[in-house]
Design an enzyme around this catalytic site. Structure first.
Site, PDB file in Angstrom:
ATOM      1  CD  GLU A 271      53.619  48.524  53.203  1.00 16.14           C
ATOM      2  OE1 GLU A 271      53.269  48.223  52.052  1.00 16.14           O
ATOM      3  OE2 GLU A 271      52.885  48.399  54.196  1.00 16.14           O
ATOM      4  CG  ASP A 350      47.135  49.514  55.151  1.00 14.99           C
ATOM      5  OD1 ASP A 350      46.588  49.958  54.126  1.00 14.99           O
ATOM      6  OD2 ASP A 350      47.966  48.582  55.130  1.00 14.99           O
ATOM      7  CD  GLU A 378      45.382  44.676  52.725  1.00 16.57           C
ATOM      8  OE1 GLU A 378      45.328  45.653  51.951  1.00 16.57           O
ATOM      9  OE2 GLU A 378      46.427  44.344  53.315  1.00 16.57           O
TER      10      GLU A 378
HETATM   11  C1  GCU Z   1      48.872  47.524  52.596  1.00 16.33           C
HETATM   12  C2  GCU Z   1      48.797  46.214  51.887  1.00 16.33           C
HETATM   13  C3  GCU Z   1      49.945  46.019  50.961  1.00 16.33           C
HETATM   14  C4  GCU Z   1      50.086  47.227  50.042  1.00 16.33           C
HETATM   15  C5  GCU Z   1      50.153  48.486  50.846  1.00 16.33           C
HETATM   16  C6  GCU Z   1      50.122  49.756  50.003  1.00 16.33           C
HETATM   17  O1  GCU Z   1      49.911  47.524  53.531  1.00 16.33           O
HETATM   18  O2  GCU Z   1      48.740  45.166  52.828  1.00 16.33           O
HETATM   19  O3  GCU Z   1      49.727  44.857  50.231  1.00 16.33           O
HETATM   20  O4  GCU Z   1      51.183  47.108  49.226  1.00 16.33           O
HETATM   21  O5  GCU Z   1      49.058  48.565  51.696  1.00 16.33           O
HETATM   22  O6  GCU Z   1      49.095  50.405  50.004  1.00 16.33           O
HETATM   23  O7  GCU Z   1      51.104  50.105  49.387  1.00 16.33           O
END
Ligand code: GCU
Length: 663
Positions: A271, A350, A378
């Site tokens: 990400e 997730d 979440e």
């Molecule tokens: C999810 C979450 C993010 C987080 C990511 C992770 O995608 O929405 O906020 O950073 O998990 O576990 O790194």
């Protein structure tokens, strides 16, 4: 009742309680951990009995003829395990380490709180998982990524906070056996990159000392590109000698300044976070370079497997996000240094309300592994809906991977039983903040409590844990206990019923992940699709599709591969099915969607009705706080029901057998 103390707010014991006769603690506490063990007992018994036990030297134990609590060094015991028992009217805590003594002390407090007598007491426990950690996603400006209970109590305005709450936090963790905490977000940016510089050493040291006094090791999330972002090098290539040396020098400094530090958690090549891929290197190259740098100080590198392509084209049916963790790491099995642990989310996507177990569990054999779950809700109601997650975690832990003939469950893997690993365990993304009650929803604290209890002793049942938490938090009133247990034990099921159906997941509003939006993630880049059309819904992950089902060992692979044997609750995760397909339950897919959504709302209504009967029986402030949330949940569950039912009614054109209102 003080909400700041959560389950450590002590009520007064009944008159006839045998704990009242314990008037002394015989000990000579030398270490900070022993001092805390004694202090906790004095504080707890003092409040519960109205008379604080007197501390006298271990040598004086014959003195006054009164009953006492004694500590006994037990050379045989496993590290951090304990044995508490009655001996001629006294209570003995036997352990081989100070930390075991502290856990033994908290065991006595637990026994007193839940109404058990010291007479005939005999409980021996060893922690089943070596590492029992919280991962905070706290940012240094004070915000919390996916935080639903206020702001951070670790950071504010780029400074580290050390105050009373730090101590209460450490006490709460130790009381349930949690022994590690990562205090900053895995997405390490801005000031957080500087946590490994002298800007923050003093405060980190203070914090780590408080933690250490409660048997907790402080960990930090690390920015993989720190040498570049701190402006010292122009590369973070793990195979560059210069980079390796930079990290060795840096770690020497960090561990000199913060000697109690346990190590680091790293989110790399995920990400948008930097990682070894930038330099054409593997995750093993990256992790091993860091592991070598922290090795002289006994440090651990916990490396996350949450690595996937977050720029997928929704038209692409070949790429499967669910496969990516496995595909990125399986070839590296055995390539990591001994002080590296791979941290794997419970499912391949997730933290959805329902996912299969991550196939890396049972895939990897020669690699230290840790299970990551999320108690921050979440995708499970963001601590506005109640969702007690311990039953879900228990299912995950009980899953047989077939990596070996016996001792092959996820629990066996992460407790080290399967392959004899000692660096393994379980981590939870934390659900705490600076709200007075720690977790926003008062009932969300059951997840914090339950996580610790479960990691220490995965054989404890979710319901027992919940009961214990209720009694410790709200007292022994049978009615309160029954109602809150009904709510907690039905909450995950209810949430799943009115949420996305049959394991397909998502269907939330993008970015903030709250509230129904069936197509919210359908035409986006995140690899999270349901593929619904007028004929059917689901992702084909069988051998006809992405082949994901084949990543499991037999017989799991075949079970998931065929729609006939795939468990109903995961059917749409593994298969694209017509709406009139008959589930194992005998219902069609479409009727299942309608029924669960109507029934989920009815279950919530029942929960709220029962909750309302508690007015006056639990502290008013907590009652009001929860009532507000329950009212919202009631409304919001209807929103989920109606949006999802309407969507599939319009897509499929199929009527509800029961003729209920769909829009
Ligand atoms: C999810 C979450 C993010 C987080 C990511 C992770 O995608 O929405 O906020 O950073 O998990 O576990 O790194």
């Amino acid at each position: 009742m003080g909400f700041e103390q959560a389950w450590l707010s002590y009520g007064v014991l009944r008159k006839e309680s045998k704990w009242r006769g314990i008037e002394r603690i015989c000990a000579d506490p030398a270490s900070p951990v022993m001092k805390n063990a004694v202090g906790e007992l004095q504080k707890a018994l003092g409040t519960m009995t109205g008379k604080e036990p007197v501390l006298c030297s271990g040598a004086d134990k014959e003195a006054a003829g009164t009953r006492c609590i004694r500590f006994r060094q037990d050379g045989e015991g496993k590290a951090d395990g304990y044995h508490v028992y009655e001996e001629s009217g006294d209570v003995v805590i036997a352990a081989s380490s100070d930390c075991g003594m502290l856990y033994g002390a908290f065991e006595l407090i637990r026994q007193a709180q839940i109404g058990n007598s010291p007479v005939g007491l005999d409980i021996a426990k060893d922690p089943v998982m070596p590492l029992r950690m919280l991962n905070h996603w706290d940012n240094m400006d004070g915000s919390i990524e996916r935080g639903y209970s206020g702001n951070s109590f670790f950071f504010d305005h780029d400074e580290i906070l050390v105050d009373d709450r730090t101590v209460t936090y450490a006490r709460l963790l130790a009381s349930v056996g949690i022994n590690g905490a990562v205090i900053n977000n895995v997405n390490v940016k801005d000031a957080a990159t500087w946590l490994i510089t002298d800007r923050y050493f003093d405060k980190l040291r203070q914090l780590s000392e408080i933690f250490a006094g409660y048997g907790i090791r402080l960990f930090l999330s690390l920015n993989y590109a720190a040498p570049v972002e701190l402006g010292e090098l122009d590369s973070a290539d793990p195979l560059s000698e210069e980079v390796g040396k930079w990290w060795k020098d840096r770690m020497k400094l960090v561990f000199e300044q913060v000697p109690h530090l346990g190590g680091f958690l790293i989110k790399a090549d995920s990400e948008g976070r930097p990682g070894p891929f930038t330099y054409g290197r593997t995750h093993a190259d990256g992790a091993n370079m860091l592991a070598e740098a922290v090795e002289p100080y006994g440090g651990l590198i916990i490396w996350r497997c949450f690595v996937y392509n977050c720029k997928q084209d929704w038209r692409d049916y070949k790429t499967d996000r669910a496969r990516s963790g496995y595909d990125n790491f399986i070839e590296l099995d055995g390539a990591f240094r001994d002080n590296v642990i791979l941290q794997i989310k419970n499912g391949p996507m997730d933290f959805q309300v329902r996912e299969p177990v991550h196939p890396l569990f049972g895939g990897l054999k020669d690699t230290n592994q840790m299970l990551e779950v999320q108690i921050a809700q979440e995708y499970t109601g963001q601590q506005r809906h109640v969702c007690y997650l311990i039953p879900m975690f228990q299912e995950v832990l009980g899953f047989r991977t077939y990596v070996t003939e016996t001792d092959d469950t996820v629990k066996d893997l992460v407790s080290g039983k399967t392959f004899g690993h000692t660096k393994c365990g379980m981590a939870a993304v934390a659900n705490t903040g600076n709200d007075e009650n720690w977790t926003g929803h008062d009932l969300a604290a059951a997840n914090l409590y339950g996580f610790g209890r479960l990691a220490f002793d995965p054989s404890a049942l979710a319901e027992e844990i919940a009961r214990e938490w209720v009694v410790r938090t709200f007292g022994e009133d049978e009615e309160v206990c029954e109602v809150l247990l009904f709510i907690l034990m039905n909450s995950w099921r209810a949430y799943e019923m009115y949420n996305a159906p049959l394991g397909i997941g998502w269907m939330v509003n993008p970015n903030y992940h709250y509230g129904p939006s069936v197509d919210g993630y359908e035409y986006d880049r995140w690899g999270t699709y349901h593929r619904a059309d007028h004929l059917g819904i689901g992702v084909d992950r069988s051998h006809h599709g992405t082949g994901y089902a084949g990543l499991y060992r037999e017989p799991n692979a075949s079970m998931y591969d065929s729609p006939e044997s795939c468990p109903d609750e995961l059917l749409l995760f593994f298969h694209h099915m017509p709406y009139d397909h008959k589930l194992q339950s005998g219902k069609t897919v479409i009727q299942h969607i309608y029924d669960t959504h109507f029934e989920g709302v009815e279950l919530v209504d029942e929960m709220v009705k029962r909750f309302e009967s508690l007015e006056g029986k639990i502290p008013d402030k907590a009652y009001r706080r929860m009532l507000d949330r329950f009212r919202h949940q009631k409304e919001h569950a209807r929103e989920w029901r109606d949006q999802i039912n309407t969507y599939f009614y319009r897509k499929s054109g199929m009527d509800d057998e029961k003729g209920r209102q769909i829009f």
